[in-house]
Design an enzyme around this catalytic site. Structure first.
Site, PDB file in Angstrom:
ATOM      1  N   GLY A  11      34.530   1.790  -4.957  1.00 58.39           N
ATOM      2  CA  GLY A  11      34.819   1.461  -6.267  1.00 58.39           C
ATOM      3  C   GLY A  11      35.321  -0.033  -6.283  1.00 58.39           C
ATOM      4  N   CYS A  12      35.730  -0.491  -7.260  1.00 56.20           N
ATOM      5  CA  CYS A  12      36.266  -1.765  -7.388  1.00 56.20           C
ATOM      6  C   CYS A  12      37.221  -2.229  -6.544  1.00 56.20           C
ATOM      7  CB  CYS A  12      37.138  -1.688  -8.893  1.00 56.20           C
ATOM      8  SG  CYS A  12      37.934  -3.658  -9.368  1.00 56.20           S
TER       9      CYS A  12
END
Length: 172
Positions: A11-12
Site C-alpha cells: 500500500g502507501c
C-alpha cells in the site's frame, strides 16, 4: 558489517516505513517505486498508473541482528494479504501487496512464510500477495521520505483503516 536489502510493497509507502524503522538491525528504510517499466519515475507518473510501478520500501538491514524471515513476518502484520487491488483506502496496482525478492534464498523464505500464513487459517479469503523478483528500485522524492516523522498527524490519519485491520487480525 555485511548488509542486505529487502523490498516490500504494502500500500502507501508512508505507512510501511515506521513498522520497520523501529526495529533493531534496520539501518535505513527508503520509500520508493519498483516493478515498472519507466526509469526514475515521479510520484505523479506512478499515480497516473501508466508506469507499472508499485509504491514500496527498500530496507537495508544487518542480518546479524534481524533476519530476512523476521522482516517478512513484520511485513505480513502490516498488510491485508487478501487484497490484490490495493491496501485499505489506497486502491490500484501501485498499491498492491508484493514481496520483491533479491535472491533465491529470499524467495524460499518468503514462499515458506506465505505457505505458513495460508496454513494458519488466520484469513478466510485466499492469500494473494505476490512474490516477485526484485526490479530496479527508485527512491521517491524527498518529501515522501520519513513522512511519519515530518507529518505525524497526516500519517496517523492515513493509517486508521490499516491499524483497525491489524488489531482485528493480529491481536494475538
Amino acid at each position: 558489517m555485511a548488509t542486505e536489502t529487502a523490498i516490500f510493497a504494502g500500500g502507501c509507502f508512508w505507512c510501511m516505513v515506521h513498522p520497520f524503522d523501529q526495529q533493531p538491525g534496520i539501518l535505513k528504510v527508503v520509500s520508493g517505486y519498483t516493478g515498472g517499466h519507466v526509469a526514475n519515475p515521479t510520484y505523479e507518473q506512478v499515480c497516473s498508473h501508466t508506469t507499472g510501478h508499485t509504491e514500496a520500501v527498500e530496507i537495508t538491514f544487518d542480518p546479524a541482528v534481524i533476519s530476512y524471515a523476521e522482516l517478512v513476518e513484520i511485513y505480513w502484520r502490516q498488510t491485508d494479504p487478501t487484497d490484490a487491488m490495493g491496501q485499505f483506502q489506497d486502491r490500484g496496482d501501485s498499491y498492491r501487496p508484493v514481496i520483491f525478492v533479491n535472491s533465491d534464498q529470499q524467495r524460499s523464505i518468503a514462499e515458506a512464510s506465505k505457505e505458513k500464513l495460508i496454513a494458519s487459517g488466520r484469513f478466510n479469503e485466499p492469500i494473494v500477495t505476490q512474490i516477485e523478483a526484485a526490479k530496479p528500485f527508485y527512491p521517491a522524492e524527498d518529501y515522501h521520505q520519513d513522512f511519519y516523522k515530518k507529518e505525524p498527524w497526516r500519517a496517523e490519519l492515513g493509517e486508521v483503516k490499516r491499524k483497525a485491520f491489524i488489531r482485528e487480525k493480529w491481536s494475538d
